[in-house]
Scaffold this motif. Sequence first.
Motif, PDB file in Angstrom:
ATOM      1  N   PHE A   1     101.397  30.504 -17.295  1.00 62.79           N
ATOM      2  CA  PHE A   1     102.572  29.551 -16.787  1.00 62.79           C
ATOM      3  C   PHE A   1     102.670  29.271 -15.287  1.00 62.79           C
ATOM      4  CE2 PHE A   1     104.449  30.747 -20.933  1.00 62.79           C
ATOM      5  CZ  PHE A   1     104.542  29.433 -21.408  1.00 62.79           C
ATOM      6  N   PRO A   2     102.974  28.113 -14.897  1.00 63.26           N
ATOM      7  CA  PRO A   2     103.070  28.052 -13.370  1.00 63.26           C
ATOM      8  C   PRO A   2     104.114  28.829 -12.677  1.00 63.26           C
ATOM      9  CG  PRO A   2     103.370  26.020 -14.471  1.00 63.26           C
ATOM     10  CD  PRO A   2     103.275  27.099 -15.656  1.00 63.26           C
ATOM     11  N   SER A   3     103.667  29.285 -11.508  1.00 67.23           N
ATOM     12  CA  SER A   3     104.438  30.137 -10.542  1.00 67.23           C
ATOM     13  C   SER A   3     105.249  29.293  -9.747  1.00 67.23           C
ATOM     14  CB  SER A   3     103.424  31.073  -9.718  1.00 67.23           C
ATOM     15  OG  SER A   3     102.911  30.361  -8.832  1.00 67.23           O
ATOM     16  N   SER A   4     105.274  28.140  -9.697  1.00 65.15           N
ATOM     17  CA  SER A   4     106.182  27.221  -9.042  1.00 65.15           C
ATOM     18  C   SER A   4     106.890  26.478  -9.568  1.00 65.15           C
ATOM     19  CB  SER A   4     105.413  26.440  -8.067  1.00 65.15           C
ATOM     20  OG  SER A   4     106.144  25.532  -7.369  1.00 65.15           O
ATOM     21  N   ILE A   5     108.296  26.442  -9.315  1.00 65.71           N
ATOM     22  CA  ILE A   5     109.299  25.401 -10.123  1.00 65.71           C
ATOM     23  C   ILE A   5     108.684  23.764 -10.350  1.00 65.71           C
ATOM     24  CG2 ILE A   5     111.368  24.338 -10.066  1.00 65.71           C
ATOM     25  CD1 ILE A   5     112.583  26.996  -9.244  1.00 65.71           C
ATOM     26  N   ARG A   6     108.306  23.624  -8.947  1.00 64.86           N
ATOM     27  CA  ARG A   6     107.688  22.106  -9.142  1.00 64.86           C
ATOM     28  C   ARG A   6     106.485  21.947  -9.795  1.00 64.86           C
ATOM     29  NH1 ARG A   6     109.908  19.238  -4.858  1.00 64.86           N
ATOM     30  NH2 ARG A   6     111.390  20.425  -3.570  1.00 64.86           N
ATOM     31  N   SER A   7     105.484  22.915 -10.001  1.00 64.52           N
ATOM     32  CA  SER A   7     104.396  22.710 -10.903  1.00 64.52           C
ATOM     33  C   SER A   7     104.761  22.914 -12.235  1.00 64.52           C
ATOM     34  CB  SER A   7     103.307  23.643 -10.471  1.00 64.52           C
ATOM     35  OG  SER A   7     103.528  25.030 -10.436  1.00 64.52           O
ATOM     36  N   GLY A   8     105.983  23.009 -12.761  1.00 60.40           N
ATOM     37  CA  GLY A   8     105.993  23.503 -14.024  1.00 60.40           C
ATOM     38  C   GLY A   8     106.355  22.278 -14.905  1.00 60.40           C
ATOM     39  N   ASN A   9     106.154  21.021 -14.466  1.00 63.05           N
ATOM     40  CA  ASN A   9     106.348  19.721 -15.127  1.00 63.05           C
ATOM     41  C   ASN A   9     105.019  19.376 -16.033  1.00 63.05           C
ATOM     42  OD1 ASN A   9     109.030  19.571 -14.058  1.00 63.05           O
ATOM     43  ND2 ASN A   9     108.322  18.322 -12.275  1.00 63.05           N
ATOM     44  N   ALA A  10     104.469  20.204 -16.470  1.00 60.41           N
ATOM     45  CA  ALA A  10     103.333  19.887 -17.152  1.00 60.41           C
ATOM     46  C   ALA A  10     103.519  18.896 -18.161  1.00 60.41           C
ATOM     47  CB  ALA A  10     102.374  21.201 -17.753  1.00 60.41           C
ATOM     48  N   GLY A  11     102.807  17.735 -18.274  1.00 59.42           N
ATOM     49  CA  GLY A  11     103.175  16.864 -19.538  1.00 59.42           C
ATOM     50  C   GLY A  11     104.150  15.786 -19.251  1.00 59.42           C
ATOM     51  N   THR A  12     104.739  15.832 -17.882  1.00 57.52           N
ATOM     52  CA  THR A  12     105.995  15.009 -17.691  1.00 57.52           C
ATOM     53  C   THR A  12     105.160  13.777 -17.042  1.00 57.52           C
ATOM     54  OG1 THR A  12     107.201  16.709 -16.712  1.00 57.52           O
ATOM     55  CG2 THR A  12     107.614  14.504 -15.899  1.00 57.52           C
ATOM     56  N   PHE A  13     105.563  12.443 -17.734  1.00 58.80           N
ATOM     57  CA  PHE A  13     104.945  11.184 -17.400  1.00 58.80           C
ATOM     58  C   PHE A  13     105.919  10.407 -17.151  1.00 58.80           C
ATOM     59  CE2 PHE A  13     103.699   7.027 -18.581  1.00 58.80           C
ATOM     60  CZ  PHE A  13     102.445   7.177 -18.319  1.00 58.80           C
ATOM     61  N   PRO A  14     105.811   9.452 -15.909  1.00 54.54           N
ATOM     62  CA  PRO A  14     104.407   9.599 -15.142  1.00 54.54           C
ATOM     63  C   PRO A  14     104.601  10.776 -14.072  1.00 54.54           C
ATOM     64  CG  PRO A  14     105.882   7.718 -14.396  1.00 54.54           C
ATOM     65  CD  PRO A  14     106.650   8.232 -15.683  1.00 54.54           C
ATOM     66  N   GLN A  15     103.499  11.009 -13.707  1.00 56.48           N
ATOM     67  CA  GLN A  15     103.359  12.135 -12.670  1.00 56.48           C
ATOM     68  C   GLN A  15     103.538  11.080 -11.227  1.00 56.48           C
ATOM     69  OE1 GLN A  15      99.445  13.662 -13.222  1.00 56.48           O
ATOM     70  NE2 GLN A  15     100.237  15.409 -14.478  1.00 56.48           N
ATOM     71  N   ILE A  16     104.259  11.965 -10.462  1.00 52.43           N
ATOM     72  CA  ILE A  16     104.733  11.265  -9.155  1.00 52.43           C
ATOM     73  C   ILE A  16     104.160  11.966  -7.998  1.00 52.43           C
ATOM     74  CG2 ILE A  16     106.536  10.099 -10.250  1.00 52.43           C
ATOM     75  CD1 ILE A  16     108.434  12.131  -8.933  1.00 52.43           C
ATOM     76  N   ASN A  17     104.066  11.539  -6.790  1.00 53.43           N
ATOM     77  CA  ASN A  17     103.821  11.993  -5.596  1.00 53.43           C
ATOM     78  C   ASN A  17     105.051  11.430  -4.638  1.00 53.43           C
ATOM     79  OD1 ASN A  17     101.632  13.391  -6.390  1.00 53.43           O
ATOM     80  ND2 ASN A  17     100.267  12.073  -5.229  1.00 53.43           N
ATOM     81  N   ILE A  18     105.533  12.170  -3.875  1.00 57.51           N
ATOM     82  CA  ILE A  18     106.670  11.744  -2.889  1.00 57.51           C
ATOM     83  C   ILE A  18     106.417  12.013  -1.317  1.00 57.51           C
ATOM     84  CG2 ILE A  18     109.208  11.598  -2.416  1.00 57.51           C
ATOM     85  CD1 ILE A  18     109.778  12.401  -5.403  1.00 57.51           C
ATOM     86  N   GLY A  19     106.440  11.031  -0.763  1.00 54.97           N
ATOM     87  CA  GLY A  19     106.202  11.466   0.752  1.00 54.97           C
ATOM     88  C   GLY A  19     107.227  10.715   1.598  1.00 54.97           C
ATOM     89  N   ALA A  20     106.993  10.586   3.082  1.00 56.17           N
ATOM     90  CA  ALA A  20     108.001  10.090   3.783  1.00 56.17           C
ATOM     91  C   ALA A  20     107.160   9.752   4.978  1.00 56.17           C
ATOM     92  CB  ALA A  20     109.243  10.878   4.095  1.00 56.17           C
TER      93      ALA A  20
END
Length: 150
Positions: A28-47
């Motif tokens: 299992f992923p060790s990071s909370i943010r990487s725990g969204n396997a299978g979530t659709f759509p996948q997103i990237n956020i920046g500023a």
Amino acid sequence: MSDLYSRTDLFSEFDRLQRQMAGLFGGFPSSIRSGNAGTFPQINIGATDDSIEIVAFAPGIDAAAIDLSIDKGLLTIAGERKPVRPHAGGDNRDDVRTYAQERFSGAFRRVIELPQNADPDKVQARYTNGCLSITVGKREASKPRAITVQ
């Protein structure tokens, strides 16, 4: 000796605990943010200095079928991706049975909390090659500015 941990000891204990938990649940992923396997759509956020940039990876969707809204600081991306059935020999036959399916199909909804400096009146969205690119402008008062010292 004090009963309180120093700051570094506490964090090293959390690291040790996280490693132990990862070992228990192996893979299992060790990071909370990487725990969204299978979530659709996948997103990237920046500023940037002027805007918040969001890219949602949503191939196989008609742009007209994507609903995008902002309410109370929450950006919602919703829609539906139609299922694609395999077909034999180029014909769309009903007798082909699916035995493995990795592509998500069905209704989806992603809600993204925007920072307080996002301006809901300055939103642009475009859908190109399966990527939904959303630009949310920042409020003028929140932009960095130089101050002259007298």
